[in-house]
Design a protein around this motif. Structure first.
Motif, PDB file in Angstrom:
ATOM      1  N   PHE A   1     -38.232  17.969 -13.410  1.00  0.00           N
ATOM      2  CA  PHE A   1     -38.356  19.258 -14.087  1.00  0.00           C
ATOM      3  C   PHE A   1     -39.006  19.033 -15.453  1.00  0.00           C
ATOM      4  O   PHE A   1     -38.771  18.009 -16.099  1.00  0.00           O
ATOM      5  N   GLY A   2     -39.824  19.997 -15.893  1.00  0.00           N
ATOM      6  CA  GLY A   2     -40.444  19.816 -17.203  1.00  0.00           C
ATOM      7  C   GLY A   2     -41.087  21.080 -17.739  1.00  0.00           C
ATOM      8  O   GLY A   2     -41.004  22.153 -17.139  1.00  0.00           O
ATOM      9  N   HIS A   3     -41.733  20.894 -18.875  1.00  0.00           N
ATOM     10  CA  HIS A   3     -42.381  21.991 -19.592  1.00  0.00           C
ATOM     11  C   HIS A   3     -43.822  22.138 -19.114  1.00  0.00           C
ATOM     12  O   HIS A   3     -44.525  21.147 -18.944  1.00  0.00           O
ATOM     13  N   ASP A   4     -44.275  23.384 -18.929  1.00  0.00           N
ATOM     14  CA  ASP A   4     -45.598  23.594 -18.326  1.00  0.00           C
ATOM     15  C   ASP A   4     -46.743  22.994 -19.147  1.00  0.00           C
ATOM     16  O   ASP A   4     -47.583  22.271 -18.613  1.00  0.00           O
ATOM     17  N   VAL A   5     -46.765  23.258 -20.444  1.00  0.00           N
ATOM     18  CA  VAL A   5     -47.879  22.768 -21.260  1.00  0.00           C
ATOM     19  C   VAL A   5     -47.801  21.256 -21.443  1.00  0.00           C
ATOM     20  O   VAL A   5     -48.817  20.555 -21.422  1.00  0.00           O
ATOM     21  N   SER A   6     -46.574  20.744 -21.575  1.00  0.00           N
ATOM     22  CA  SER A   6     -46.409  19.302 -21.685  1.00  0.00           C
ATOM     23  C   SER A   6     -46.907  18.608 -20.411  1.00  0.00           C
ATOM     24  O   SER A   6     -47.619  17.595 -20.469  1.00  0.00           O
ATOM     25  N   ALA A   7     -46.565  19.190 -19.264  1.00  0.00           N
ATOM     26  CA  ALA A   7     -47.013  18.618 -17.986  1.00  0.00           C
ATOM     27  C   ALA A   7     -48.530  18.720 -17.851  1.00  0.00           C
ATOM     28  O   ALA A   7     -49.189  17.784 -17.377  1.00  0.00           O
ATOM     29  N   ALA A   8     -49.092  19.848 -18.283  1.00  0.00           N
ATOM     30  CA  ALA A   8     -50.553  20.009 -18.240  1.00  0.00           C
ATOM     31  C   ALA A   8     -51.216  18.954 -19.126  1.00  0.00           C
ATOM     32  O   ALA A   8     -52.249  18.378 -18.769  1.00  0.00           O
ATOM     33  N   GLY A   9     -50.581  18.681 -20.272  1.00  0.00           N
ATOM     34  CA  GLY A   9     -51.107  17.669 -21.182  1.00  0.00           C
ATOM     35  C   GLY A   9     -51.086  16.289 -20.545  1.00  0.00           C
ATOM     36  O   GLY A   9     -52.069  15.543 -20.606  1.00  0.00           O
ATOM     37  N   VAL A  10     -49.980  15.951 -19.901  1.00  0.00           N
ATOM     38  CA  VAL A  10     -49.872  14.655 -19.232  1.00  0.00           C
ATOM     39  C   VAL A  10     -50.948  14.535 -18.142  1.00  0.00           C
ATOM     40  O   VAL A  10     -51.596  13.494 -17.987  1.00  0.00           O
ATOM     41  N   ALA A  11     -51.176  15.641 -17.419  1.00  0.00           N
ATOM     42  CA  ALA A  11     -52.201  15.621 -16.369  1.00  0.00           C
ATOM     43  C   ALA A  11     -53.584  15.383 -16.973  1.00  0.00           C
ATOM     44  O   ALA A  11     -54.376  14.585 -16.443  1.00  0.00           O
ATOM     45  N   GLU A  12     -53.880  16.034 -18.072  1.00  0.00           N
ATOM     46  CA  GLU A  12     -55.191  15.815 -18.717  1.00  0.00           C
ATOM     47  C   GLU A  12     -55.333  14.370 -19.184  1.00  0.00           C
ATOM     48  O   GLU A  12     -56.407  13.776 -19.100  1.00  0.00           O
ATOM     49  N   MET A  13     -54.239  13.792 -19.698  1.00  0.00           N
ATOM     50  CA  MET A  13     -54.303  12.422 -20.205  1.00  0.00           C
ATOM     51  C   MET A  13     -54.471  11.411 -19.072  1.00  0.00           C
ATOM     52  O   MET A  13     -55.151  10.408 -19.221  1.00  0.00           O
ATOM     53  N   ARG A  14     -53.830  11.676 -17.928  1.00  0.00           N
ATOM     54  CA  ARG A  14     -53.847  10.686 -16.847  1.00  0.00           C
ATOM     55  C   ARG A  14     -54.945  10.921 -15.826  1.00  0.00           C
ATOM     56  O   ARG A  14     -55.342   9.992 -15.110  1.00  0.00           O
ATOM     57  N   ALA A  15     -55.430  12.179 -15.742  1.00  0.00           N
ATOM     58  CA  ALA A  15     -56.399  12.473 -14.684  1.00  0.00           C
ATOM     59  C   ALA A  15     -57.499  13.426 -15.140  1.00  0.00           C
ATOM     60  O   ALA A  15     -58.228  13.965 -14.316  1.00  0.00           O
ATOM     61  N   GLY A  16     -57.640  13.637 -16.445  1.00  0.00           N
ATOM     62  CA  GLY A  16     -58.618  14.622 -16.917  1.00  0.00           C
ATOM     63  C   GLY A  16     -59.350  14.184 -18.174  1.00  0.00           C
ATOM     64  O   GLY A  16     -59.739  13.022 -18.312  1.00  0.00           O
ATOM     65  N   ALA A  17     -59.467  15.100 -19.134  1.00  0.00           N
ATOM     66  CA  ALA A  17     -60.301  14.882 -20.320  1.00  0.00           C
ATOM     67  C   ALA A  17     -59.746  13.825 -21.271  1.00  0.00           C
ATOM     68  O   ALA A  17     -60.463  13.330 -22.127  1.00  0.00           O
ATOM     69  N   GLY A  18     -58.463  13.480 -21.124  1.00  0.00           N
ATOM     70  CA  GLY A  18     -57.847  12.534 -22.051  1.00  0.00           C
ATOM     71  C   GLY A  18     -57.853  11.093 -21.563  1.00  0.00           C
ATOM     72  O   GLY A  18     -57.278  10.225 -22.226  1.00  0.00           O
ATOM     73  N   LEU A  19     -58.484  10.834 -20.421  1.00  0.00           N
ATOM     74  CA  LEU A  19     -58.515   9.462 -19.886  1.00  0.00           C
ATOM     75  C   LEU A  19     -59.070   8.505 -20.938  1.00  0.00           C
ATOM     76  O   LEU A  19     -60.138   8.743 -21.491  1.00  0.00           O
ATOM     77  N   GLY A  20     -58.324   7.461 -21.236  1.00  0.00           N
ATOM     78  CA  GLY A  20     -58.792   6.474 -22.212  1.00  0.00           C
ATOM     79  C   GLY A  20     -58.358   6.762 -23.632  1.00  0.00           C
ATOM     80  O   GLY A  20     -58.511   5.921 -24.509  1.00  0.00           O
ATOM     81  N   ALA A  21     -57.818   7.965 -23.900  1.00  0.00           N
ATOM     82  CA  ALA A  21     -57.383   8.304 -25.263  1.00  0.00           C
ATOM     83  C   ALA A  21     -55.924   7.904 -25.459  1.00  0.00           C
ATOM     84  O   ALA A  21     -55.140   7.897 -24.508  1.00  0.00           O
ATOM     85  N   ASN A  22     -55.554   7.565 -26.683  1.00  0.00           N
ATOM     86  CA  ASN A  22     -54.171   7.210 -26.989  1.00  0.00           C
ATOM     87  C   ASN A  22     -53.499   8.239 -27.889  1.00  0.00           C
ATOM     88  O   ASN A  22     -52.357   8.606 -27.692  1.00  0.00           O
ATOM     89  N   ASP A  23     -54.234   8.660 -28.931  1.00  0.00           N
ATOM     90  CA  ASP A  23     -53.674   9.610 -29.890  1.00  0.00           C
ATOM     91  C   ASP A  23     -54.395  10.935 -29.687  1.00  0.00           C
ATOM     92  O   ASP A  23     -55.527  11.119 -30.149  1.00  0.00           O
ATOM     93  N   ALA A  24     -53.737  11.830 -28.976  1.00  0.00           N
ATOM     94  CA  ALA A  24     -54.434  13.047 -28.547  1.00  0.00           C
ATOM     95  C   ALA A  24     -53.508  14.250 -28.616  1.00  0.00           C
ATOM     96  O   ALA A  24     -52.280  14.114 -28.594  1.00  0.00           O
ATOM     97  N   VAL A  25     -54.118  15.407 -28.730  1.00  0.00           N
ATOM     98  CA  VAL A  25     -53.373  16.660 -28.661  1.00  0.00           C
ATOM     99  C   VAL A  25     -54.103  17.565 -27.671  1.00  0.00           C
ATOM    100  O   VAL A  25     -55.336  17.688 -27.724  1.00  0.00           O
ATOM    101  N   VAL A  26     -53.347  18.131 -26.750  1.00  0.00           N
ATOM    102  CA  VAL A  26     -53.900  19.107 -25.814  1.00  0.00           C
ATOM    103  C   VAL A  26     -53.452  20.481 -26.308  1.00  0.00           C
ATOM    104  O   VAL A  26     -52.251  20.724 -26.464  1.00  0.00           O
ATOM    105  N   LEU A  27     -54.410  21.348 -26.599  1.00  0.00           N
ATOM    106  CA  LEU A  27     -54.087  22.681 -27.101  1.00  0.00           C
ATOM    107  C   LEU A  27     -54.476  23.720 -26.064  1.00  0.00           C
ATOM    108  O   LEU A  27     -55.641  23.788 -25.663  1.00  0.00           O
ATOM    109  N   ILE A  28     -53.503  24.492 -25.617  1.00  0.00           N
ATOM    110  CA  ILE A  28     -53.788  25.554 -24.662  1.00  0.00           C
ATOM    111  C   ILE A  28     -53.841  26.859 -25.453  1.00  0.00           C
ATOM    112  O   ILE A  28     -52.830  27.324 -25.993  1.00  0.00           O
ATOM    113  N   ILE A  29     -55.040  27.425 -25.539  1.00  0.00           N
ATOM    114  CA  ILE A  29     -55.246  28.597 -26.390  1.00  0.00           C
ATOM    115  C   ILE A  29     -55.522  29.816 -25.509  1.00  0.00           C
ATOM    116  O   ILE A  29     -56.577  29.918 -24.877  1.00  0.00           O
TER     117      ILE A  29
END
Ligand SMILES: [Zn+2]
Length: 319
Positions: free
Chosen positions: A124-152
């Motif tokens: 179970f988890g938070h929608d935006v936090s999970a979306a952020g993890v997905a971007e980091m592991r399988a999307g725009a954040g691949l290779g980044a360490n210090d990142a912020v995902v902003l859903i606007i």
């Protein structure tokens, strides 16, 4: 769900155990089976169930119905776990939805209830936090360490990553939409001057309508008006960019953010948002590292893929 059974193109979630993923949003609830190859099957979008008397139970009931339908429709995918993500304040570790203003639940034990209703292990988890993890592991954040995902979108929510790890703080990290900015307005949360009162897609449309007495449907129309030379639209768009730049620079100074991934409706503006935002951030920073700005790769499926990844993590830790 017969009309929606064709598999989507391969693998956004990558290889791993087969799981069921559910992303509950304010308006719609999305669900899909993710197979061992990372393909999404039977993606459905249904209205999110609301019930003032039993706001948590009604979501669990709907998840249980979907789980039964998927088990019947996709017998060849062995479902090892279920990932469920919801909005609001969430305690991921405890499996509890602490609060969600647009549903009305308080301290509801989603993890436990969904496990009882489906018989599946539940992540179970938070929608935006999970979306952020997905971007980091399988999307725009691949290779980044210090990142912020902003859903606007209507508001602004964020997922914060420091040195490769998500920062959750019991559900209280990433609420960048409610950080104060210069020139902010009274916010629905009760505070004055929150970023989302100026920098969100919702605020851009609302401010334009208030100021001009016209009614535009969204920020996209305000952007089009600004590009056509409408002075009010230009000012409101530029206020939004400045407010976002202010908050992003605060993040850079505090936690050394190197990559900012923009998602949600406003990110669809692409270079009309990224170019002026990048320029203003660069002007505001002196010796600090100027962050890379990117747009979300997974888009609207990020939360669902994040739910699937959480479920897979649960299975893999249990091995
Ligand atoms: Zn606020």
């Amino acid at each position: 769900m017969s009309s929606l059974e064709s598999p989507t193109p391969p693998g956004p979630a990558g290889p791993g155990p087969g799981v069921l993923a559910v992303d509950v949003g304010g308006t719609d609830m999305k669900a899909a089976v993710i197979d061992q190859g990372g393909n999404l099957h039977g993606l459905v979008r249904v209205p999110s169930p609301h019930d003032d008397e039993r706001p948590g139970d009604v979501v669990v009931d709907q998840v249980a119905v979907l789980a039964r339908e998927y088990a019947t429709s996709y017998p060849h995918v062995e479902l090892r776990a279920l990932g469920l993500v919801v909005p609001g304040l969430v305690d991921d570790a405890a499996g509890v939805g602490l609060f969600a203003s647009n549903f009305g639940w308080h301290d509801y034990p989603f993890g436990e209830r969904v496990r009882e209703a489906t018989g599946l292990p539940v992540a179970f988890g938070h929608d935006v936090s999970a979306a952020g993890v997905a971007e980091m592991r399988a999307g725009a954040g691949l290779g980044a360490n210090d990142a912020v995902v902003l859903i606007i979108g209507t508001g602004i929510a964020g997922a914060v990553f420091c040195e490769g790890r998500p920062v959750r703080a019991g559900g209280y990290a990433g609420e960048l939409g409610h950080a104060q900015v210069p020139g902010g307005f009274p916010c629905a949360c009760g505070a004055l001057g929150c970023l989302e009162t100026v920098g969100s897609a919702g605020a851009i449309a609302r401010r334009y309508n208030l100021r001009t007495g016209r009614t535009v449907s969204g920020a996209k129309a305000v952007l089009a008006a600004s590009q056509a030379g409408d002075a009010d639209a230009c000012e409101i768009w530029s206020d939004a960019v400045s407010a976002l730049a202010f908050s992003i620079c605060q993040l850079v100074a505090m936690i050394g953010t190197e990559t900012v991934i923009l998602g949600g409706g406003l990110a669809q503006a692409g270079s009309a948002l990224l170019d002026p935002l990048g320029k203003e951030i660069e002007e505001r920073l002196s010796f600090l590292r100027v962050p890379r700005l990117k747009t979300s790769v997974l888009g609207q499926d990020a939360g669902l893929i994040g739910a699937a990844l959480r479920a897979r993590d649960l299975v893999e830790k249990r091995r």
